[in-house]
Enzyme design. Structure first.
Site, PDB file in Angstrom:
ATOM      1  CG  ASP A  45      61.420  15.597   8.692  1.00 52.57           C
ATOM      2  OD1 ASP A  45      60.714  15.783   7.526  1.00 52.57           O
ATOM      3  OD2 ASP A  45      62.444  15.018   8.695  1.00 52.57           O
ATOM      4  CB  THR A  46      57.473  19.231   6.379  1.00 46.59           C
ATOM      5  OG1 THR A  46      56.532  18.701   7.113  1.00 46.59           O
ATOM      6  CG2 THR A  46      57.979  18.863   5.359  1.00 46.59           C
ATOM      7  CG  ASP A  84      58.496  12.602   9.198  1.00 49.07           C
ATOM      8  OD1 ASP A  84      58.256  11.471   8.303  1.00 49.07           O
ATOM      9  OD2 ASP A  84      58.497  13.570   8.334  1.00 49.07           O
ATOM     10  CE  LYS A 112      57.107  10.761   5.987  1.00 46.17           C
ATOM     11  NZ  LYS A 112      58.442  11.017   5.705  1.00 46.17           N
ATOM     12  CD  GLU A 114      63.412  11.928   4.724  1.00 48.93           C
ATOM     13  OE1 GLU A 114      64.313  12.472   4.345  1.00 48.93           O
ATOM     14  OE2 GLU A 114      62.600  12.977   4.979  1.00 48.93           O
ATOM     15  CD  GLU A 181      59.333  14.746  -1.089  1.00 44.17           C
ATOM     16  OE1 GLU A 181      59.276  15.982  -1.110  1.00 44.17           O
ATOM     17  OE2 GLU A 181      59.588  13.909   0.078  1.00 44.17           O
TER      18      GLU A 181
END
Length: 266
Positions: A45-46, A84, A112, A114, A181
């Site tokens: 999602d960057t 993501d 993925k 978070e 991270e």
């Protein structure tokens, strides 16, 4: 190269072979990266910051993620694809199941998420439904407003112990991979030793099972001039984009990246 599978990634951890991962958002870079030997492609999602110009990942929608996952899938030639779940798309179990189904149908082989230990039930249910999960811990950009900015996590004995425990809990829940991270290098190593699943680091020191960088960062491209400590510009010595990506892969594999200057201390 032959298609890389989750079984192969687990075997790479077991035999101590480093895993090279890059973000990717389109078919051309997917093909180029796979040909250069990248083991895993992450549709991160960057893209909200890199492609769309936002100041965080929060505006990214699940439709954005599906579009770019499908694009990467069409260009890929053997790398393992992870996508993501964007902001708030796994806030409930029902939403997570629905959105993961859409990402997998678009071409993802793993999703993925978070978060922390609160993800355990969701991970268990996703795994039961055939969705391999990578749990993203440490600095979680979707929680940037809660964390008070993009800050190194896990500093101090208590915070470090809590992150190791989180990794163990999520592995027990069914997570097939951990991404950690922005933590001290010693903590990255401790997490990789604590769990039996692959641990991929970004700003987590050299001793995780693999590394990931944002593709544009490692090519020396950035908006606003802010370059994280853990980034190395692999285009700095000249050459082609494919050569720079191949150099990234070989540097991860031989352990020369990340070096001390790319790592955080206590």
């Amino acid at each position: 190269m032959p298609d890389i599978t989750l079984t192969q990634l687990r075997s790479m951890k077991q035999r101590g072979e480093k895993i090279a991962m890059l973000t990717c958002y389109d078919a051309t870079f997917a093909h180029t990266s796979a040909q250069a030997g990248v083991d895993m492609l992450l549709i991160g999602d960057t893209l909200g910051m890199i492609l769309q110009g936002h100041d965080s990942t929060l505006p990214v929608t699940i439709d954005d993620m599906i579009y770019h996952t499908a694009s990467v899938k069409r260009g890929n030639s053997g790398s393992f694809i992870i996508a993501d779940l964007s902001f708030m798309t796994c806030a409930t179990l029902e939403r997570a199941l629905s959105n993961c189904g859409r990402l997998m149908q678009a071409g993802a082989q793993m999703v993925k998420l978070e978060g922390g230990e609160w993800l355990a039930e969701t991970i268990t249910q996703l795994t039961r439904n055939g969705v391999p999960v990578c749990a993203h811990i440490g600095l979680t950009p979707q929680s940037v407003n809660v964390l008070g900015g993009f800050k190194v996590q896990g500093r101090g004995q208590d915070q470090a112990a809590a992150l190791v425990e989180t990794a163990l809990t999520l592995e027990k829940a069914g997570a097939a991979m951990i991404l950690v991270e922005a933590v001290p290098a010693a903590l990255g190593r401790a997490i990789a030793l604590a769990v039996n699943i692959p641990v991929i680091g970004i700003g987590a020191g050299p001793d995780t099972d693999g590394q990931v960088l944002v593709l544009h960062d490692m090519l020396g491209l950035s908006l606003g001039g802010r370059v994280p400590k853990f980034v190395r510009n692999f285009m700095a010595d000249g050459g082609t984009i494919q050569a720079a990506i191949a150099c990234y892969v070989s540097s991860v594999k031989d352990g020369s990246f990340p070096a001390a200057e790319h790592s955080y201390t206590e």
